[in-house]
Design a protein around this motif. Structure first.
Motif, PDB file in Angstrom:
ATOM      1  N   TRP A 212       0.823  -1.218   0.000  1.00  0.00           N
ATOM      2  CA  TRP A 212       0.000   0.000   0.000  1.00  0.00           C
ATOM      3  C   TRP A 212       0.853   1.263   0.000  1.00  0.00           C
ATOM      4  CZ3 TRP A 212      -4.816   1.003  -1.153  1.00  0.00           C
ATOM      5  CH2 TRP A 212      -5.403   2.194  -0.752  1.00  0.00           C
ATOM      6  N   THR A 213       2.030   1.175   0.587  1.00  0.00           N
ATOM      7  CA  THR A 213       2.907   2.355   0.644  1.00  0.00           C
ATOM      8  C   THR A 213       3.421   2.744  -0.730  1.00  0.00           C
ATOM      9  OG1 THR A 213       4.912   1.025   1.053  1.00  0.00           O
ATOM     10  CG2 THR A 213       3.637   1.717   2.982  1.00  0.00           C
ATOM     11  N   HIS A 214       3.304   1.866  -1.702  1.00  0.00           N
ATOM     12  CA  HIS A 214       3.779   2.156  -3.060  1.00  0.00           C
ATOM     13  C   HIS A 214       2.662   2.678  -3.960  1.00  0.00           C
ATOM     14  CE1 HIS A 214       7.620   0.321  -2.133  1.00  0.00           C
ATOM     15  NE2 HIS A 214       6.997  -0.760  -1.701  1.00  0.00           N
ATOM     16  N   VAL A 215       1.465   2.826  -3.398  1.00  0.00           N
ATOM     17  CA  VAL A 215       0.327   3.298  -4.173  1.00  0.00           C
ATOM     18  C   VAL A 215       0.078   4.759  -3.849  1.00  0.00           C
ATOM     19  CG1 VAL A 215      -2.135   2.982  -4.647  1.00  0.00           C
ATOM     20  CG2 VAL A 215      -0.690   0.992  -4.175  1.00  0.00           C
ATOM     21  N   ASP A 216       0.030   5.597  -4.885  1.00  0.00           N
ATOM     22  CA  ASP A 216      -0.165   7.033  -4.704  1.00  0.00           C
ATOM     23  C   ASP A 216      -1.655   7.308  -4.487  1.00  0.00           C
ATOM     24  OD1 ASP A 216       0.051   9.748  -4.633  1.00  0.00           O
ATOM     25  OD2 ASP A 216       0.265   9.991  -6.810  1.00  0.00           O
ATOM     26  N   ALA A 217      -2.096   7.193  -3.234  1.00  0.00           N
ATOM     27  CA  ALA A 217      -3.512   7.384  -2.918  1.00  0.00           C
ATOM     28  C   ALA A 217      -3.651   7.937  -1.502  1.00  0.00           C
ATOM     29  CB  ALA A 217      -4.262   6.055  -3.066  1.00  0.00           C
ATOM     30  N   PRO A 218      -3.217   9.179  -1.253  1.00  0.00           N
ATOM     31  CA  PRO A 218      -3.230   9.731   0.110  1.00  0.00           C
ATOM     32  C   PRO A 218      -4.617   9.845   0.706  1.00  0.00           C
ATOM     33  CG  PRO A 218      -2.737  11.435  -1.509  1.00  0.00           C
ATOM     34  CD  PRO A 218      -2.656  10.138  -2.233  1.00  0.00           C
ATOM     35  N   ALA A 219      -5.663   9.969  -0.126  1.00  0.00           N
ATOM     36  CA  ALA A 219      -7.018  10.119   0.408  1.00  0.00           C
ATOM     37  C   ALA A 219      -7.724   8.778   0.587  1.00  0.00           C
ATOM     38  CB  ALA A 219      -7.847  11.014  -0.517  1.00  0.00           C
ATOM     39  N   ALA A 220      -7.111   7.707   0.114  1.00  0.00           N
ATOM     40  CA  ALA A 220      -7.727   6.385   0.204  1.00  0.00           C
ATOM     41  C   ALA A 220      -7.317   5.703   1.504  1.00  0.00           C
ATOM     42  CB  ALA A 220      -7.332   5.539  -0.997  1.00  0.00           C
ATOM     43  N   THR A 221      -8.087   4.674   1.867  1.00  0.00           N
ATOM     44  CA  THR A 221      -7.851   3.954   3.120  1.00  0.00           C
ATOM     45  C   THR A 221      -7.728   2.465   2.851  1.00  0.00           C
ATOM     46  OG1 THR A 221      -9.153   5.579   4.350  1.00  0.00           O
ATOM     47  CG2 THR A 221      -8.761   3.463   5.426  1.00  0.00           C
ATOM     48  N   LEU A 222      -6.742   1.830   3.461  1.00  0.00           N
ATOM     49  CA  LEU A 222      -6.583   0.380   3.377  1.00  0.00           C
ATOM     50  C   LEU A 222      -6.999  -0.237   4.704  1.00  0.00           C
ATOM     51  CD1 LEU A 222      -5.532  -2.167   1.841  1.00  0.00           C
ATOM     52  CD2 LEU A 222      -3.342  -1.785   3.013  1.00  0.00           C
ATOM     53  N   VAL A 223      -7.855  -1.244   4.631  1.00  0.00           N
ATOM     54  CA  VAL A 223      -8.266  -2.015   5.808  1.00  0.00           C
ATOM     55  C   VAL A 223      -7.785  -3.447   5.608  1.00  0.00           C
ATOM     56  CG1 VAL A 223     -10.193  -2.879   7.175  1.00  0.00           C
ATOM     57  CG2 VAL A 223     -10.285  -0.572   6.179  1.00  0.00           C
ATOM     58  N   VAL A 224      -6.931  -3.906   6.507  1.00  0.00           N
ATOM     59  CA  VAL A 224      -6.386  -5.257   6.385  1.00  0.00           C
ATOM     60  C   VAL A 224      -6.954  -6.131   7.503  1.00  0.00           C
ATOM     61  CG1 VAL A 224      -4.312  -6.683   6.410  1.00  0.00           C
ATOM     62  CG2 VAL A 224      -4.281  -4.447   5.290  1.00  0.00           C
ATOM     63  N   ASP A 225      -7.624  -7.192   7.118  1.00  0.00           N
ATOM     64  CA  ASP A 225      -8.177  -8.147   8.078  1.00  0.00           C
ATOM     65  C   ASP A 225      -7.851  -9.557   7.587  1.00  0.00           C
ATOM     66  OD1 ASP A 225      -9.527  -9.253  10.188  1.00  0.00           O
ATOM     67  OD2 ASP A 225     -11.513  -9.082   9.243  1.00  0.00           O
ATOM     68  N   ALA A 226      -6.564  -9.792   7.347  1.00  0.00           N
ATOM     69  CA  ALA A 226      -6.109 -11.063   6.781  1.00  0.00           C
ATOM     70  C   ALA A 226      -5.083 -11.708   7.694  1.00  0.00           C
ATOM     71  CB  ALA A 226      -5.517 -10.850   5.390  1.00  0.00           C
ATOM     72  N   THR A 227      -5.264 -12.988   7.968  1.00  0.00           N
ATOM     73  CA  THR A 227      -4.314 -13.742   8.791  1.00  0.00           C
ATOM     74  C   THR A 227      -3.648 -14.864   7.999  1.00  0.00           C
ATOM     75  OG1 THR A 227      -6.061 -15.247   9.552  1.00  0.00           O
ATOM     76  CG2 THR A 227      -5.649 -13.268  10.877  1.00  0.00           C
ATOM     77  N   LEU A 228      -4.074 -15.020   6.752  1.00  0.00           N
ATOM     78  CA  LEU A 228      -3.589 -16.132   5.925  1.00  0.00           C
ATOM     79  C   LEU A 228      -2.115 -15.964   5.566  1.00  0.00           C
ATOM     80  CD1 LEU A 228      -4.508 -18.690   4.259  1.00  0.00           C
ATOM     81  CD2 LEU A 228      -4.838 -17.114   2.332  1.00  0.00           C
ATOM     82  N   THR A 229      -1.392 -17.081   5.550  1.00  0.00           N
ATOM     83  CA  THR A 229      -0.023 -17.145   5.025  1.00  0.00           C
ATOM     84  C   THR A 229      -0.010 -18.121   3.860  1.00  0.00           C
ATOM     85  OG1 THR A 229       1.014 -16.634   7.156  1.00  0.00           O
ATOM     86  CG2 THR A 229       2.369 -17.778   5.528  1.00  0.00           C
TER      87      THR A 229
END
Length: 386
Positions: free
Chosen positions: A250-267
């Motif tokens: 997500w840090t490589h995506v130019d989207a300062p106004a967007a939000t990332l929600v991570v709810d993943a535990t899978l490997t």
């Protein structure tokens, strides 16, 4: 009598071991015929295998006439019936009008045993009533090993052919990458240099248009290179935590106004670099299409980075994969099979390769991907890894 049976079974077992050790179909069939002659006293016998609708003779006993076995259709005569039914059969007395269709007129009785689903073993005699249930039993025991051996060898050959095909494809990809990397990039770099010189001499909106097209060509080249590289089968994998990787991408995506929600535990076991490319492409797709939606609603030009999209990464309910979902306009059901095609894009500024690259990465891992509707009405990409 019983001791003779035990001795035959012991000898057949030894012959079976030799058959299973063969590394070519022809050798396995020759060993089968030799064992039928030596152990079962079947003087005139052969193995015929199925190929493209025909039963082709592969090996025949030394005492059989040179023209005593012929190629027949897979539905023809006793051999064809045996192959189609998968059941052994004997004919006590072959007559002139018999449907068994013998290769030689002096054949008076016959034995036919299926070799799994790959062919037929046959024995013939110049005498009537030459074969009994014991012959059928022992022949079935013998050719069961032949069938397994032929199956194994054919499977190995198929794997070798597939590997050779993949190697040829990879060689073509390497040549393609070379062409894209050098033969296209070099003249583009020259053109960009000439453009800068032209800008130093004059200020023109036409030069801005040329610069825009140069940038588009650069993006196309990078995407083409990604398609070539990411489509190769994944060989080296490592455990990758989906949640942590998504946060990093997500840090490589130019989207300062967007939000990332991570709810993943899978490997998952994956190529980390390619999986990163997958997430970045999906993230950009979500943000860009949310931007398009905002622009349509407001009537104003909106930069991709200004979209206030919410992108969610999570585990699939059954634990067999992960998803990337957004709250954008979504993808119409009629278009969901098309979005992964190369060159497909709803935006004039896009290359149309982003989701195609995602699919290449998924398939290179032997995974599956599908697109559906998210809980918020946007797009949801589901990647199934098991």
């Amino acid at each position: 009598m019983e001791s003779g049976r035990e001795e035959t079974l012991k000898t057949l077992h030894a012959a079976a071991m030799e058959i299973q050790a063969c590394d070519t179909v022809e050798t396995a069939c020759e060993r089968t015929v030799a064992a039928a002659e030596d152990v079962l006293d079947l003087e005139m016998c052969s193995v015929i295998l199925h190929e493209d609708g025909w039963l082709e003779p592969v090996a025949s006993s030394s005492s059989a006439p040179a023209d005593g076995v012929r190629r027949v259709r897979a539905t023809q005569g006793l051999a064809g019936r045996t192959f189609q039914s998968g059941e052994s059969a004997t004919i006590d007395e072959i007559t002139a009008d018999d449907e068994s269709d013998p290769a030689k007129e002096f054949y008076r009785s016959g034995l036919s045993v299926p070799v799994g689903d790959v062919g037929v073993f046959q024995a013939v005699s110049a005498e009537t009533h030459a074969f009994d249930e014991r012959d059928v039993e022992f022949a079935e025991l013998l050719v069961a090993h032949t069938a397994r051996t032929v199956d194994r060898i054919q499977y190995e050959r198929a794997l070798e052919d597939r590997q050779a095909t993949l190697e040829r494809q990879n060689e073509r990809l390497e040549r393609f990458v070379d062409v894209v990397s050098h033969d296209l990039r070099n003249p583009l770099s020259v053109a960009m240099g000439e453009l800068e010189l032209a800008r130093a001499d004059c200020d023109s909106e036409h030069l801005d248009a040329v610069a825009h097209e140069h940038d588009r060509m650069t993006s196309l080249i990078e995407d083409l290179l990604s398609l070539a590289r990411d489509g190769r089968p994944v060989r080296d994998r490592e455990p990758v935590a989906i949640g942590a990787l998504a946060d990093s991408c997500w840090t490589h995506v130019d989207a300062p106004a967007a939000t990332l929600v991570v709810d993943a535990t899978l490997t998952v076991d994956a190529d980390r670099s390619r999986l990163s490319q997958l997430f970045e492409n999906l993230f950009r797709n979500s943000v860009e299409h949310s931007s398009t939606s905002s622009q349509t609603q407001s009537g104003n030009a909106v930069d991709h980075g200004s979209a206030d999209a919410t992108v969610t990464v999570g585990d699939l309910p059954d634990g067999g994969g992960f998803f990337v979902a957004d709250d954008g306009p979504g993808i119409a059901a009629a278009d969901r099979d098309s979005v992964f095609e190369r060159g497909y894009s709803t935006q004039t500024s896009g290359t149309g390769f982003g989701l195609a690259i995602v699919r290449e990465i998924v398939e290179a891992h032997d995974w599956d991907i599908a697109v559906t509707e998210s809980d918020a009405g946007g797009a949801r990409f589901e990647v199934r890894v098991a």
